[in-house]
Design an enzyme around this catalytic site. Structure first.
Site, PDB file in Angstrom:
ATOM      1  N   ARG A 144      -5.896 -25.343  12.080  1.00 11.47           N
ATOM      2  CA  ARG A 144      -4.574 -26.156  12.556  1.00 11.47           C
ATOM      3  C   ARG A 144      -5.432 -26.458  13.814  1.00 11.47           C
ATOM      4  O   ARG A 144      -5.005 -27.687  14.417  1.00 11.47           O
ATOM      5  CB  ARG A 144      -3.488 -25.238  13.029  1.00 11.47           C
ATOM      6  CG  ARG A 144      -2.693 -25.052  11.507  1.00 11.47           C
ATOM      7  CD  ARG A 144      -1.514 -24.145  11.969  1.00 11.47           C
ATOM      8  NE  ARG A 144      -1.711 -22.869  12.634  1.00 11.47           N
ATOM      9  CZ  ARG A 144      -1.046 -22.042  13.088  1.00 11.47           C
ATOM     10  NH1 ARG A 144       0.107 -22.431  13.525  1.00 11.47           N
ATOM     11  NH2 ARG A 144      -1.538 -20.994  13.717  1.00 11.47           N
ATOM     12  N   SER A 190       0.874  -1.042   0.036  1.00  6.60           N
ATOM     13  CA  SER A 190       0.037   0.151  -0.010  1.00  6.60           C
ATOM     14  C   SER A 190       0.851   1.222  -0.019  1.00  6.60           C
ATOM     15  O   SER A 190       0.698   2.126  -0.892  1.00  6.60           O
ATOM     16  CB  SER A 190      -0.967  -0.202   1.119  1.00  6.60           C
ATOM     17  OG  SER A 190      -2.032  -0.979   1.062  1.00  6.60           O
ATOM     18  N   LYS A 250      -8.006  -6.373  11.928  1.00  2.00           N
ATOM     19  CA  LYS A 250      -9.090  -6.100  11.013  1.00  2.00           C
ATOM     20  C   LYS A 250     -10.475  -6.534  11.809  1.00  2.00           C
ATOM     21  O   LYS A 250     -11.630  -5.811  11.452  1.00  2.00           O
ATOM     22  CB  LYS A 250      -9.092  -6.965   9.927  1.00  2.00           C
ATOM     23  CG  LYS A 250      -8.280  -6.959   8.865  1.00  2.00           C
ATOM     24  CD  LYS A 250      -8.227  -7.831   7.705  1.00  2.00           C
ATOM     25  CE  LYS A 250      -7.008  -7.533   6.498  1.00  2.00           C
ATOM     26  NZ  LYS A 250      -7.307  -8.231   5.360  1.00  2.00           N
ATOM     27  N   GLY A 308      -9.578 -12.472   9.988  1.00  2.00           N
ATOM     28  CA  GLY A 308     -10.179 -11.453   9.208  1.00  2.00           C
ATOM     29  C   GLY A 308     -10.392 -11.802   7.988  1.00  2.00           C
ATOM     30  O   GLY A 308     -11.378 -11.454   7.294  1.00  2.00           O
ATOM     31  N   ALA A 309      -9.405 -12.006   7.189  1.00  2.00           N
ATOM     32  CA  ALA A 309      -9.294 -12.088   5.860  1.00  2.00           C
ATOM     33  C   ALA A 309     -10.045 -13.402   5.271  1.00  2.00           C
ATOM     34  O   ALA A 309     -11.123 -13.198   4.271  1.00  2.00           O
ATOM     35  CB  ALA A 309      -7.703 -12.374   5.145  1.00  2.00           C
ATOM     36  N   ASN A 362     -11.208  -3.163   6.697  1.00  2.00           N
ATOM     37  CA  ASN A 362      -9.774  -3.053   6.456  1.00  2.00           C
ATOM     38  C   ASN A 362      -9.467  -1.764   5.748  1.00  2.00           C
ATOM     39  O   ASN A 362      -8.359  -1.543   5.217  1.00  2.00           O
ATOM     40  CB  ASN A 362      -9.135  -4.406   5.501  1.00  2.00           C
ATOM     41  CG  ASN A 362      -9.903  -4.467   4.148  1.00  2.00           C
ATOM     42  OD1 ASN A 362     -11.021  -3.668   4.111  1.00  2.00           O
ATOM     43  ND2 ASN A 362      -9.077  -5.179   3.459  1.00  2.00           N
ATOM     44  N   THR A 404      -4.490  -3.706   8.646  1.00  2.00           N
ATOM     45  CA  THR A 404      -4.150  -5.379   8.218  1.00  2.00           C
ATOM     46  C   THR A 404      -3.849  -5.989   9.584  1.00  2.00           C
ATOM     47  O   THR A 404      -4.228  -5.585  10.429  1.00  2.00           O
ATOM     48  CB  THR A 404      -2.608  -5.070   7.461  1.00  2.00           C
ATOM     49  OG1 THR A 404      -2.546  -6.349   6.828  1.00  2.00           O
ATOM     50  CG2 THR A 404      -1.549  -4.574   8.159  1.00  2.00           C
TER      51      THR A 404
END
Length: 248
Positions: A151, A16, A64, A130-131, A85, A60
């Site tokens: 995991r 960014s 988020k 969050g993504a 975000n 990021t």
């Protein structure tokens, strides 16, 4: 001079920052983009107070979701996803108003949609941060069924050890939303039965450094279509600029 910035921790190389500062220079915009590497979100009010020229922020990892409690309002899409975000910073007198948006969905769906065929009906989402919530929202908006892979044992997820060759063929779209394989750990990849993959699989990695992660490389060796997150980042940058300047 207007200011824009990125909050997260750690930041390291920032797409960014380089993208926006190059944009400002090329287009003669009197602005700068700054990285705010903050180990805790408690520093956000101080950043806002000491940078009154701030017009917008990107958010990021790992903030988020946590940043939502600091906002005055949030877009319906970001609320549905549960992650923000992009923040637009408005100044009215002595007051600062923060509105949150999510552009992960816009960048992701526009970049993966051209790859999808009729037989792509189900997807595995690697990671639960969050993504991954935005990716889940985006895949469902494109008509795919989704399952999260973690995991750890968590409600509504399966674990990597449970992914069989049959699952790889049924859930033939796989999106990596984890940092596994990111530089400098380029010799790491999610533990999957890659040998079960075929040309009907899509492996999409949100990472873009390196250009081809080991996850992508292993998929491509078995004929899978692979894509990294660079186009998604570019589309997100366009969307950030729109959110910052569209006063809805």
């Amino acid at each position: 001079m207007d200011k824009y910035g990125l909050i997260g921790y750690p930041l390291g190389h920032s797409f960014s920052k380089s993208y926006f500062n190059e944009k400002f220079e090329n287009e003669g915009i009197n602005a700068e983009y700054i990285n705010f590497e903050i180990p805790t979100l408690d520093s956000l009010p101080e950043i806002l107070a000491s940078n009154p020229e701030l017009k917008g922020l990107n958010v990021t990892i790992p903030y988020k979701e946590k940043v939502i409690s600091y906002l005055d309002s949030i877009s319906p899409e970001a609320r549905a996803i549960g992650a923000v975000n992009v923040i637009r910073v408005d100044h009215k007198g002595n007051d600062t108003y923060l509105k949150g948006f999510n552009n992960d969905v816009i960048g992701f769906t526009k970049s993966i949609e051209p790859l999808l065929e009729r037989f792509h009906k189900k997807a595995l989402i690697l990671g639960t941060g969050g993504a991954s919530k935005a990716i889940n929202f985006g895949l469902k908006s494109l008509g795919l069924e989704t399952v999260f892979v973690s995991r750890f044992e968590r409600p509504g997820t399966i674990q990597y050890s449970q992914i069989t060759p049959d699952i790889i063929q049924e859930y033939n779209v796989i999106v990596n939303c984890t940092p596994c394989g990111m530089y400098p750990h380029i010799d790491e990849c999610p533990q999957l039965p890659y040998e079960a993959m075929t040309s009907k699989n899509i492996l999409y990695d949100l990472l873009y450094n390196p250009d081809e992660t080991l996850f992508m490389k292993k998929g491509a060796q078995h004929g899978a279509t692979v894509k990294n997150g660079l186009e998604m980042l570019l589309l997100q940058a366009f969307a950030s600029w729109e959110f910052w300047h569209n006063k809805e």
